[in-house]
Design a protein around this motif. Structure first.
Motif, PDB file in Angstrom:
ATOM      1  N   PHE A  68       6.070 -21.037  12.517  1.00  0.00           N
ATOM      2  CA  PHE A  68       5.934 -19.644  11.857  1.00  0.00           C
ATOM      3  C   PHE A  68       6.794 -19.413  10.695  1.00  0.00           C
ATOM      4  O   PHE A  68       8.009 -19.808  10.818  1.00  0.00           O
ATOM      5  N   LEU A  69       6.171 -18.968   9.662  1.00  0.00           N
ATOM      6  CA  LEU A  69       7.136 -18.776   8.305  1.00  0.00           C
ATOM      7  C   LEU A  69       7.566 -17.344   8.381  1.00  0.00           C
ATOM      8  O   LEU A  69       6.760 -16.261   8.235  1.00  0.00           O
ATOM      9  N   ILE A  70       8.961 -17.204   8.802  1.00  0.00           N
ATOM     10  CA  ILE A  70       9.439 -15.950   8.955  1.00  0.00           C
ATOM     11  C   ILE A  70      10.315 -15.408   7.808  1.00  0.00           C
ATOM     12  O   ILE A  70      10.990 -16.047   7.231  1.00  0.00           O
ATOM     13  N   LEU A  71       9.767 -14.237   7.382  1.00  0.00           N
ATOM     14  CA  LEU A  71      10.778 -13.539   6.358  1.00  0.00           C
ATOM     15  C   LEU A  71      11.454 -12.481   7.225  1.00  0.00           C
ATOM     16  O   LEU A  71      11.051 -11.768   7.905  1.00  0.00           O
ATOM     17  N   ASP A  72      12.768 -12.508   7.528  1.00  0.00           N
ATOM     18  CA  ASP A  72      13.852 -11.805   8.286  1.00  0.00           C
ATOM     19  C   ASP A  72      14.283 -10.449   7.695  1.00  0.00           C
ATOM     20  O   ASP A  72      15.115 -10.601   6.747  1.00  0.00           O
ATOM     21  N   PRO A  73      13.857  -9.439   8.023  1.00  0.00           N
ATOM     22  CA  PRO A  73      14.517  -8.212   7.583  1.00  0.00           C
ATOM     23  C   PRO A  73      15.877  -7.959   7.910  1.00  0.00           C
ATOM     24  O   PRO A  73      16.550  -6.897   7.489  1.00  0.00           O
ATOM     25  N   HIS A  74      16.601  -8.635   8.883  1.00  0.00           N
ATOM     26  CA  HIS A  74      17.647  -8.245   9.499  1.00  0.00           C
ATOM     27  C   HIS A  74      19.017  -8.807   8.656  1.00  0.00           C
ATOM     28  O   HIS A  74      19.952  -8.638   8.765  1.00  0.00           O
ATOM     29  N   TYR A  88       9.825  -8.752  12.467  1.00  0.00           N
ATOM     30  CA  TYR A  88       9.750  -9.933  11.409  1.00  0.00           C
ATOM     31  C   TYR A  88       8.599  -9.686  10.563  1.00  0.00           C
ATOM     32  O   TYR A  88       7.720  -8.900  11.056  1.00  0.00           O
ATOM     33  N   THR A  89       8.734 -10.195   9.341  1.00  0.00           N
ATOM     34  CA  THR A  89       7.532 -10.295   8.539  1.00  0.00           C
ATOM     35  C   THR A  89       7.027 -11.824   8.542  1.00  0.00           C
ATOM     36  O   THR A  89       7.835 -12.565   8.424  1.00  0.00           O
ATOM     37  N   LEU A  90       5.761 -11.981   8.817  1.00  0.00           N
ATOM     38  CA  LEU A  90       5.273 -13.237   8.859  1.00  0.00           C
ATOM     39  C   LEU A  90       4.359 -13.551   7.730  1.00  0.00           C
ATOM     40  O   LEU A  90       3.367 -12.960   7.130  1.00  0.00           O
ATOM     41  N   LEU A  91       4.728 -14.703   7.131  1.00  0.00           N
ATOM     42  CA  LEU A  91       4.164 -15.103   5.917  1.00  0.00           C
ATOM     43  C   LEU A  91       3.198 -16.423   5.813  1.00  0.00           C
ATOM     44  O   LEU A  91       2.539 -16.691   4.820  1.00  0.00           O
ATOM     45  N   GLY A  92       3.078 -17.013   6.928  1.00  0.00           N
ATOM     46  CA  GLY A  92       2.084 -17.955   7.107  1.00  0.00           C
ATOM     47  C   GLY A  92       2.468 -18.860   8.320  1.00  0.00           C
ATOM     48  O   GLY A  92       3.287 -18.467   9.230  1.00  0.00           O
ATOM     49  N   VAL A  93       1.648 -19.859   8.581  1.00  0.00           N
ATOM     50  CA  VAL A  93       1.602 -20.480   9.713  1.00  0.00           C
ATOM     51  C   VAL A  93       1.437 -22.148   9.616  1.00  0.00           C
ATOM     52  O   VAL A  93       0.519 -22.190   8.523  1.00  0.00           O
ATOM     53  N   ASP A  94       1.973 -23.056  10.337  1.00  0.00           N
ATOM     54  CA  ASP A  94       1.674 -24.401  10.020  1.00  0.00           C
ATOM     55  C   ASP A  94       0.900 -24.817  11.225  1.00  0.00           C
ATOM     56  O   ASP A  94       1.631 -24.680  12.231  1.00  0.00           O
ATOM     57  N   TYR A  95      -0.337 -25.252  11.479  1.00  0.00           N
ATOM     58  CA  TYR A  95      -0.729 -25.628  12.897  1.00  0.00           C
ATOM     59  C   TYR A  95      -1.718 -26.887  12.656  1.00  0.00           C
ATOM     60  O   TYR A  95      -2.294 -27.106  11.998  1.00  0.00           O
ATOM     61  N   GLY A 105      -0.462 -14.318  -3.034  1.00  0.00           N
ATOM     62  CA  GLY A 105       0.072 -13.356  -3.770  1.00  0.00           C
ATOM     63  C   GLY A 105       1.365 -12.855  -3.531  1.00  0.00           C
ATOM     64  O   GLY A 105       2.070 -13.605  -2.837  1.00  0.00           O
ATOM     65  N   SER A 106       1.790 -11.914  -4.411  1.00  0.00           N
ATOM     66  CA  SER A 106       3.292 -11.761  -4.247  1.00  0.00           C
ATOM     67  C   SER A 106       3.703 -10.750  -3.651  1.00  0.00           C
ATOM     68  O   SER A 106       2.881  -9.601  -3.300  1.00  0.00           O
ATOM     69  N   TYR A 107       5.088 -10.646  -3.116  1.00  0.00           N
ATOM     70  CA  TYR A 107       5.659  -9.493  -2.466  1.00  0.00           C
ATOM     71  C   TYR A 107       7.260  -9.475  -2.791  1.00  0.00           C
ATOM     72  O   TYR A 107       7.803 -10.296  -3.415  1.00  0.00           O
ATOM     73  N   GLU A 108       7.722  -8.488  -2.349  1.00  0.00           N
ATOM     74  CA  GLU A 108       8.962  -8.244  -2.672  1.00  0.00           C
ATOM     75  C   GLU A 108       9.866  -8.251  -1.228  1.00  0.00           C
ATOM     76  O   GLU A 108       9.189  -7.769  -0.189  1.00  0.00           O
ATOM     77  N   TYR A 109      11.024  -8.772  -1.251  1.00  0.00           N
ATOM     78  CA  TYR A 109      11.829  -8.980  -0.004  1.00  0.00           C
ATOM     79  C   TYR A 109      12.659  -7.822   0.443  1.00  0.00           C
ATOM     80  O   TYR A 109      13.701  -7.647  -0.260  1.00  0.00           O
ATOM     81  N   TYR A 110      12.374  -6.849   1.221  1.00  0.00           N
ATOM     82  CA  TYR A 110      12.982  -5.837   1.862  1.00  0.00           C
ATOM     83  C   TYR A 110      13.733  -6.054   2.992  1.00  0.00           C
ATOM     84  O   TYR A 110      13.179  -6.603   4.013  1.00  0.00           O
ATOM     85  N   HIS A 111      14.924  -5.718   3.037  1.00  0.00           N
ATOM     86  CA  HIS A 111      15.839  -6.159   4.152  1.00  0.00           C
ATOM     87  C   HIS A 111      17.000  -5.082   4.383  1.00  0.00           C
ATOM     88  O   HIS A 111      17.022  -4.271   3.596  1.00  0.00           O
ATOM     89  N   TYR A 112      17.779  -4.984   5.539  1.00  0.00           N
ATOM     90  CA  TYR A 112      18.778  -4.241   5.845  1.00  0.00           C
ATOM     91  C   TYR A 112      19.764  -3.868   4.408  1.00  0.00           C
ATOM     92  O   TYR A 112      20.012  -4.962   3.845  1.00  0.00           O
ATOM     93  N   LEU A 113      20.111  -2.854   4.429  1.00  0.00           N
ATOM     94  CA  LEU A 113      20.994  -2.159   3.307  1.00  0.00           C
ATOM     95  C   LEU A 113      20.464  -2.004   2.078  1.00  0.00           C
ATOM     96  O   LEU A 113      21.132  -1.793   1.120  1.00  0.00           O
TER      97      LEU A 113
END
Length: 394
Positions: free
Chosen positions: A341-347, A325-332, A197-205
């Motif tokens: 780890f598929l990382i979406l970084d809010p920093h 962090y926000t994790l969006l998936g893994v490749d294992y 599904g879909s999401y929106e990328y929220y980060h600093y500022l």
């Protein structure tokens, strides 16, 4: 394709004008009109005036004359829909005031639209309406834990696309699904398990709030909430930092002085907020929390995380030390144990430039230890992973 909406009022009889009558009107005059028909009754009778909205979709070849399309497709389609509505409301006419409205959908796996007629008296969360949608899902072979036939999923015209209820404020241009542009993880023989599904990328500022250095977990929570909204599980607005703090004060987790502060929050607080905002009797949302004693142990959880993404498909929040962090998936690779780890970084503090975000590694595959021996997760920090669960609802 022709689309007409006709609002009509009826008592004891229904009348459709013959095709020859239509020759005297332009198409624009056919889009909306009203009619009122009365018929003599053999005995005194009460009058019930019912407002009905008819809305049909018709397919035809491009070279079909408009007059033929109206007489052979539109008029029969309207007659069929009105007949269906009559059967649905006839038993309630004397006691209730039905408010039927047709909606058009194209759920995943279907190539042509379908039309569902809902009684809008109930609202989407009323039990009777939920059971109707569940029955439609069952008959159409659709999943029973995905809201695919809610009014918010209905088609809009003329773009022929589902309504997209953005979780952001009007005029906002938050990036969505940024992970789709990133390169592969580098795990040889691995199996990717990703967010669904879909999401929106929220980060600093974002939203004019300077939360640099303290707001990463708040941003991860906002991304998770956007997922629930964009999948139509909730119409609740994505909460601001202050609203998140107010929830924690309301449930007694924090003192009133917490509101307006710059204090960090973690996975436990996020679970409290999600349970408060989503965890009612309808949503039945809940969160699972995984604890690890060190960042070195996170690869041991890849199998469990893969199962989460395959069965739940929700974003995961990872919190350790003062970082989230926000994790969006893994490749294992189960055989070798190699994983990423598929990382979406809010920093991230820059503009919403997708190329800049991807090239800068703000949304990227991360290994616990990279090729240069550098650890992404801290060895001396305790980590909590928040795994929001998908509500079992339609």
């Amino acid at each position: 394709m022709y689309k007409y909406s006709i609002t009509g009022r009826r008592t004891d009889g229904v009348h459709f004008f013959p095709p020859s009558f239509l020759n005297h009107f332009s198409l624009s005059s056919l889009k909306v009109f009203s009619y009122f028909i009365s018929a003599p009754a053999p005995a005194p009778a009460s009058l019930r005036v019912i407002d009905l909205k008819l809305d049909i979709l018709c397919y035809s070849s491009m070279d079909l004359p408009v007059a033929v399309a109206v007489s052979e497709l539109v008029i029969p389609g309207l007659a069929d829909q009105l007949s269906i509505m009559k059967k649905a409301i006839v038993s309630e006419l004397l006691t209730q005031q039905p408010k039927l409205c047709p909606y058009h959908f194209i759920p995943p796996g279907l190539l042509i639209p379908l039309t569902a007629i809902y009684d809008t008296r109930y609202g989407e969360i009323e039990e009777k309406q939920s059971e109707l949608r569940r029955n439609l899902h069952f008959r159409l072979g659709l999943p029973l834990d995905r809201p695919l036939l809610r009014t918010s999923n209905a088609l809009t015209f003329g773009a022929m696309e589902r309504r997209d209820r953005s979780s952001s404020k009007s005029g906002s241009s938050l990036l969505r699904d940024v992970h789709k542009e990133i390169p592969s993880s580098g795990v040889s023989g691995g199996i990717m398990s990703l967010i669904e599904g879909s999401y929106e990328y929220y980060h600093y500022l974002h939203d004019g709030i300077d939360d640099n250095g303290w707001g990463c977990a708040y941003r991860s929570l906002q991304t998770i909430m956007s997922w629930y909204r964009l999948q139509q599980y909730s119409s609740i607005n994505v909460p601001s930092h202050r609203e998140i703090q107010q929830v924690l004060v309301e449930i007694g987790d924090k003192d009133p002085s917490f509101i307006g502060s710059r204090e960090w929050i973690g996975a436990i607080e996020l679970s409290f907020v999600l349970d408060k905002l989503l965890g009612n009797s309808v949503m039945q949302a809940s969160c699972k929390i995984i604890n690890v004693r060190s960042g070195d142990e996170l690869p041991e959880k890849c199998r469990e995380l893969a199962i989460h993404f395959e069965t739940q498909g929700t974003p995961v929040m990872i919190g350790g030390g003062v970082l989230a962090y926000t994790l969006l998936g893994v490749d294992y690779n189960e055989a070798s144990g190699d994983c990423a780890f598929l990382i979406l970084d809010p920093h991230y503090t820059g503009s919403d430039d997708l190329k800049k975000i991807v090239n800068g590694g703000w949304c990227a595959w991360k290994k616990s230890v990279d090729s240069k021996g550098r650890s992404f997760f801290l060895k001396d920090k305790f980590y909590n992973l928040l795994l929001p669960q998908r509500p079992n609802m339609v």
